[in-house]
Design an enzyme around this catalytic site. Structure first.
Site, PDB file in Angstrom:
ATOM      1  N   SER A  28       0.853  -1.067  -0.221  1.00  0.00           N
ATOM      2  CA  SER A  28      -0.001  -0.123   0.060  1.00  0.00           C
ATOM      3  C   SER A  28       1.101   1.244  -0.074  1.00  0.00           C
ATOM      4  CB  SER A  28      -0.900   0.070   1.193  1.00  0.00           C
ATOM      5  OG  SER A  28      -0.196   0.206   2.490  1.00  0.00           O
TER       6      SER A  28
ATOM      7  N   GLU B 183      -5.886 -14.222   7.655  1.00  0.00           N
ATOM      8  CA  GLU B 183      -6.335 -12.948   6.986  1.00  0.00           C
ATOM      9  C   GLU B 183      -7.532 -13.309   6.011  1.00  0.00           C
ATOM     10  OE1 GLU B 183      -3.472  -9.815   6.062  1.00  0.00           O
ATOM     11  OE2 GLU B 183      -2.085 -11.108   6.655  1.00  0.00           O
TER      12      GLU B 183
ATOM     13  N   HIS C  34      11.785 -29.240  19.867  1.00  0.00           N
ATOM     14  CA  HIS C  34      12.344 -28.789  21.430  1.00  0.00           C
ATOM     15  C   HIS C  34      11.570 -28.070  22.149  1.00  0.00           C
ATOM     16  CE1 HIS C  34      16.481 -30.169  19.991  1.00  0.00           C
ATOM     17  NE2 HIS C  34      16.089 -29.721  18.842  1.00  0.00           N
TER      18      HIS C  34
ATOM     19  N   LYS D 101      -5.524   0.030  11.682  1.00  0.00           N
ATOM     20  CA  LYS D 101      -4.814   1.296  10.689  1.00  0.00           C
ATOM     21  C   LYS D 101      -5.592   2.348  10.804  1.00  0.00           C
ATOM     22  CE  LYS D 101      -2.584  -1.998   7.527  1.00  0.00           C
ATOM     23  NZ  LYS D 101      -2.326  -2.689   6.392  1.00  0.00           N
TER      24      LYS D 101
HETATM   25  O1  PA5 Z   1      -2.109  -8.593   3.408  1.00  0.00           O
HETATM   26  C1  PA5 Z   1      -2.511  -7.902   4.060  1.00  0.00           C
HETATM   27  O2  PA5 Z   1      -3.320  -7.186   3.753  1.00  0.00           O
HETATM   28  C2  PA5 Z   1      -1.622  -7.351   5.324  1.00  0.00           C
HETATM   29  O3  PA5 Z   1      -0.849  -8.535   5.654  1.00  0.00           O
HETATM   30  C3  PA5 Z   1      -0.679  -6.138   4.768  1.00  0.00           C
HETATM   31  O4  PA5 Z   1       0.385  -6.708   3.987  1.00  0.00           O
HETATM   32  C4  PA5 Z   1      -0.042  -5.581   6.122  1.00  0.00           C
HETATM   33  O5  PA5 Z   1      -1.028  -4.913   6.749  1.00  0.00           O
HETATM   34  C5  PA5 Z   1       1.173  -4.452   5.484  1.00  0.00           C
HETATM   35  O6  PA5 Z   1       0.445  -3.531   4.731  1.00  0.00           O
HETATM   36  P1  PA5 Z   1       1.296  -3.275   3.277  1.00  0.00           P
HETATM   37  O7  PA5 Z   1       1.573  -4.623   2.897  1.00  0.00           O
HETATM   38  O8  PA5 Z   1       0.482  -2.388   2.390  1.00  0.00           O
HETATM   39  O9  PA5 Z   1       2.579  -2.479   3.854  1.00  0.00           O
END
Ligand code: PA5
Length: 352
Positions: free
Chosen positions: A103, A238, A254, A346
């Protein structure tokens, strides 16, 4: 009456996936091919780095993990993936910092970029836009612009290949041309095997999602595939919005192994990421792990990497994990694209 798998009902899949994550995953091979051709920006004259720090978070950081995993087999300098604000103390002289944020707005990565500037450490941004691209432009720092418009974790190819290219331009060769060609072929061959049109009866990702079902996935790789195990965990979290566990052998032998003999293990599905190139010691450990804890687990599945080179092996397992978490999302009736809680975090931080 339809007695087939719910994952074979394409209209039901479409109803759960209004943003078309399935199309983005299906185009992953093209994404990778296109990313291989993205030009590296012209870099300021600098010596070959002695340390590389890849600063990123979430899906973007996982592209860094893939770089580090490939490099581990062939590169003699450390590649450190930094997930956090600022930069680690190792990032001083003769370090290259790659700030990767799809992003371009992850606060941690922007702060790493600031730290690199303050320390006068050579720096390259890799992003689809956002504040990171603006910052690089204003400061006249090199920036690779990758195509935007998808979820960061689904842009793995767009982020990985340009980073590999930047490193190659500085004589840090994490993957060879042959390994790249093989990696591209392997994901392309996998696509029809894993796509929604392929019925569950012969679709490894659908079958695995069905085997996991209502349990929590616990994914373990070996020394090379451990990074992919972590990526599976975050994809489950996610995409399917389900807790995932991840680890690597031999380390989990371990510690975590002890927890697998408790009653809670019944609620977990053990997924082992195997690799034909794993060392005999590691293969033996996987076998013993199955023997010791397999009957306590709710279920056990084993997945095999494809290909000979490290990149094909890592990408094939990663692609399988992306689809498996996708189908688990569909089974659970959750949109695999949106990450509302992550976005809300965020937003509240003023870091959208
Ligand atoms: O896949 C996702 O949406 C998240 O894991 C993002 O990668 C993470 O929040 C970081 O954002 P960015 O990759 O835009 O820096």
């Amino acid at each position: 009456m339809n007695h087939g798998s719910p994952l074979d009902d394409l209209s039901a899949i479409a109803a759960v996936d209004p943003h078309g994550a399935r199309d983005v995953l299906a185009r992953f091979p093209e994404q990778c091919r296109a990313a291989v051709t993205i030009e590296a920006p012209s870099l300021p004259p600098m010596k070959r780095p002695r340390v590389v720090v890849i600063a990123g978070m979430g899906g973007s950081a996982s592209a860094g993990d893939l770089i580090a995993a490939c490099a581990a087999e062939r590169v003699e300098i450390p590649i450190v993936v930094h997930r956090g604000y600022g930069l680690p103390s190792v990032a001083w002289d003769e370090t290259l910092v790659i700030a990767v944020s799809y992003s371009g707005n992850s606060a941690e990565v922007l702060s790493a970029a600031d730290a690199a500037r303050a320390r006068r450490v050579p720096f390259v941004a890799v992003t689809a836009g956002g504040a990171l691209a603006e910052m690089a432009e204003q400061r006249r720092q090199p920036c690779v612009r990758v195509p935007g418009g998808i979820m960061p974790r689904m842009a793995l190819g767009s982020l990985f290949f340009p980073m590999a290219r930047v490193l190659r331009a500085l004589d840090v060769d994490v993957v060879s041309g042959e390994e790249i060609a093989e990696g591209l072929d392997v994901v392309e061959a996998l696509r029809p095997e894993l796509a929604p049109e392929r019925p569950a009866a012969s679709n490894e990702a659908k079958r695995l999602a069905q085997a996991i079902d209502t349990r929590w996935p616990a994914v373990y790789g070996g020394p090379v595939t451990g990074a992919v195990a972590y990526r599976w965990k975050t994809d489950f979290e996610e995409n399917a919005k389900v807790f995932g566990l991840a680890g690597a052998l031999p380390e989990m032998n371990h510690n975590t192994i002890e927890a697998w003999r408790t009653a809670l293990a019944r609620q977990l599905h053990l997924v082992l990421l195997r690799d034909d190139r794993e060392e005999p010691e590691i293969a033996r450990r996987f076998e013993l792990l199955r023997d010791l804890v397999g009957s306590a687990a709710g279920g056990v599945s084993e997945c095999r990497a494809r290909g000979r080179g490290v990149l094909a092996r890592l990408l094939s397992l990663t692609y399988l994990g992306q689809w498996t978490s996708y189908y688990l999302a569909v089974l659970r009736g959750v949109d695999p694209w949106s990450v509302p809680t992550l976005d809300e975090m965020k937003r509240r931080l003023g870091n959208g």
